[in-house]
Every structure is written in C-alpha cells, then in structure tokens.
Motif scaffolding. Structure first.
Motif, mmCIF file in Angstrom:
data_model
loop_
_atom_site.group_PDB
_atom_site.id
_atom_site.type_symbol
_atom_site.label_atom_id
_atom_site.label_comp_id
_atom_site.label_asym_id
_atom_site.label_seq_id
_atom_site.Cartn_x
_atom_site.Cartn_y
_atom_site.Cartn_z
ATOM 1 N N ALA A 187 6.191 2.021 -7.977
ATOM 2 C CA ALA A 187 5.731 0.839 -7.247
ATOM 3 C C ALA A 187 4.384 0.360 -7.782
ATOM 4 O O ALA A 187 4.164 -0.842 -7.957
ATOM 5 C CB ALA A 187 5.638 1.145 -5.750
ATOM 6 N N PHE A 188 3.486 1.283 -8.034
ATOM 7 C CA PHE A 188 2.161 0.951 -8.548
ATOM 8 C C PHE A 188 2.267 0.254 -9.904
ATOM 9 O O PHE A 188 1.656 -0.798 -10.131
ATOM 10 C CB PHE A 188 1.323 2.227 -8.650
ATOM 11 C CG PHE A 188 -0.078 2.004 -9.144
ATOM 12 C CD1 PHE A 188 -0.986 1.278 -8.405
ATOM 13 C CD2 PHE A 188 -0.489 2.555 -10.350
ATOM 14 C CE1 PHE A 188 -2.289 1.088 -8.859
ATOM 15 C CE2 PHE A 188 -1.784 2.371 -10.814
ATOM 16 C CZ PHE A 188 -2.686 1.636 -10.061
ATOM 17 N N HIS A 197 0.854 -1.183 0.000
ATOM 18 C CA HIS A 197 0.000 0.000 0.000
ATOM 19 C C HIS A 197 0.894 1.238 0.000
ATOM 20 O O HIS A 197 1.942 1.258 0.661
ATOM 21 C CB HIS A 197 -0.886 -0.026 1.249
ATOM 22 C CG HIS A 197 -1.946 1.015 1.258
ATOM 23 N ND1 HIS A 197 -1.682 2.333 1.566
ATOM 24 C CD2 HIS A 197 -3.273 0.933 1.013
ATOM 25 C CE1 HIS A 197 -2.799 3.028 1.508
ATOM 26 N NE2 HIS A 197 -3.790 2.205 1.175
ATOM 27 N N PRO A 198 0.506 2.299 -0.711
ATOM 28 C CA PRO A 198 1.357 3.491 -0.764
ATOM 29 C C PRO A 198 1.624 4.128 0.601
ATOM 30 O O PRO A 198 2.660 4.750 0.794
ATOM 31 C CB PRO A 198 0.605 4.444 -1.692
ATOM 32 C CG PRO A 198 -0.790 3.938 -1.746
ATOM 33 C CD PRO A 198 -0.717 2.460 -1.511
ATOM 34 N N TRP A 199 0.720 3.955 1.569
ATOM 35 C CA TRP A 199 0.968 4.499 2.899
ATOM 36 C C TRP A 199 2.172 3.844 3.559
ATOM 37 O O TRP A 199 2.784 4.427 4.452
ATOM 38 C CB TRP A 199 -0.245 4.292 3.795
ATOM 39 C CG TRP A 199 -1.317 5.322 3.640
ATOM 40 C CD1 TRP A 199 -1.530 6.146 2.563
ATOM 41 C CD2 TRP A 199 -2.324 5.639 4.581
ATOM 42 N NE1 TRP A 199 -2.607 6.943 2.779
ATOM 43 C CE2 TRP A 199 -3.121 6.659 4.023
ATOM 44 C CE3 TRP A 199 -2.634 5.158 5.838
ATOM 45 C CZ2 TRP A 199 -4.210 7.207 4.688
ATOM 46 C CZ3 TRP A 199 -3.720 5.692 6.493
ATOM 47 C CH2 TRP A 199 -4.494 6.709 5.930
ATOM 48 N N THR A 257 6.277 9.099 0.940
ATOM 49 C CA THR A 257 6.923 8.548 -0.253
ATOM 50 C C THR A 257 6.569 9.465 -1.406
ATOM 51 O O THR A 257 5.389 9.690 -1.684
ATOM 52 C CB THR A 257 6.436 7.117 -0.565
ATOM 53 O OG1 THR A 257 6.668 6.282 0.571
ATOM 54 C CG2 THR A 257 7.150 6.545 -1.770
ATOM 55 N N PRO A 258 7.580 10.012 -2.098
ATOM 56 C CA PRO A 258 7.294 10.912 -3.221
ATOM 57 C C PRO A 258 6.403 10.240 -4.258
ATOM 58 O O PRO A 258 6.464 9.024 -4.467
ATOM 59 C CB PRO A 258 8.672 11.211 -3.808
ATOM 60 C CG PRO A 258 9.637 10.932 -2.708
ATOM 61 C CD PRO A 258 9.017 9.827 -1.898
ATOM 62 N N LEU A 314 -2.146 4.788 -5.421
ATOM 63 C CA LEU A 314 -1.424 6.045 -5.254
ATOM 64 C C LEU A 314 -2.124 6.835 -4.162
ATOM 65 O O LEU A 314 -3.348 6.791 -4.055
ATOM 66 C CB LEU A 314 -1.417 6.843 -6.557
ATOM 67 C CG LEU A 314 -0.791 6.148 -7.759
ATOM 68 C CD1 LEU A 314 -1.017 6.981 -9.013
ATOM 69 C CD2 LEU A 314 0.690 5.902 -7.535
ATOM 70 N N ASP A 315 -1.349 7.559 -3.361
ATOM 71 C CA ASP A 315 -1.949 8.288 -2.265
ATOM 72 C C ASP A 315 -1.209 9.599 -2.044
ATOM 73 O O ASP A 315 -0.006 9.588 -1.798
ATOM 74 C CB ASP A 315 -1.907 7.445 -0.990
ATOM 75 C CG ASP A 315 -2.786 8.024 0.094
ATOM 76 O OD1 ASP A 315 -2.450 9.102 0.604
ATOM 77 O OD2 ASP A 315 -3.814 7.411 0.417
#
Length: 117
Positions: free
Chosen positions: A108-109, A29-31, A100-101, A86-87
């Motif tokens: 990553a996505f 997860h982006p978090w 995370t930029p 994306l977050d």
C-alpha cells in the motif's frame, strides 16, 4: 473518505467571501488499511472481522481504492498524498498479530508513493 474530503475542502474554499484555504490530502494510513480492505471485502459480499488482515486477493499488488485515490488526486491538482506510511505498533488485541501484515502495508505504501510522484 476521498469524496467527503474533496467536498469539504471545496465548500470551505468556495464563495466570494471565503478567506479559508483548504488543501485536501488523500491516502490510507496503515492503522486503517485493514478497515479499507474490509470495505472492499464488503463490496465483494464476503465476511470480515474487526481486525482482519484478509483482502480481496492478497497476492494482487493493487487495492480496490487505488482508482478512487488516483481520481481524487487528478480532480484536485492542489492536493497532497498523506497520511501514509508503515506501522508496526497496531495489533489485534485478540490475536496479537498486526492488524495489517507488514508486507501488505509495504504494498500500500509503495502504491501510494507512486501516485504521489
């Protein structure tokens, strides 16, 4: 957490008397992407911070955990990719920057989407 997820689902679904079905999902997860990257930095014996956006090699288009995710998906053919995305809402309270930029989140996505297909 790829290995514990695999083990838990196997334990829940195994046994002749089991009526439980468990479908493992693998992804970052982006978090939590900055934490996964810190884990990789720890393996490389580098110092990390609580909400660092650094990675082993920021110009490298892959992630240290990609191999483990790929192997988990192969070893569990019934599995799914998730929860990924994306977050733009998780910020470091000290710096005000994304943990995370966004460009790293996109990398990553995209990598996880490629594994999903």
């Amino acid at each position: 957490d790829f290995i514990p997820v695999s083990i838990l689902c196997e334990e829940l679904s195994s046994g002749a008397a089991s009526t439980t079905s468990c479908v493992p999902c693998f992804g970052v997860h982006p978090w939590f992407l900055h934490l996964a990257e810190e884990d990789g930095n720890a393996y490389a014996d580098t110092t990390s911070t609580a909400c660092s956006s650094g990675s082993l090699e920021t110009n490298k288009p892959s992630f240290w955990w990609e191999h483990y995710m790929r192997k988990s998906l192969i070893d569990n053919p019934q599995s799914a990719v998730g929860e990924i995305g994306l977050d733009g809402a998780r910020y470091d309270p000290k710096t005000g920057d994304l943990c995370t930029p966004m460009d790293r989140q996109v990398e990553a996505f995209e990598m996880q989407l490629r594994l999903a297909v």
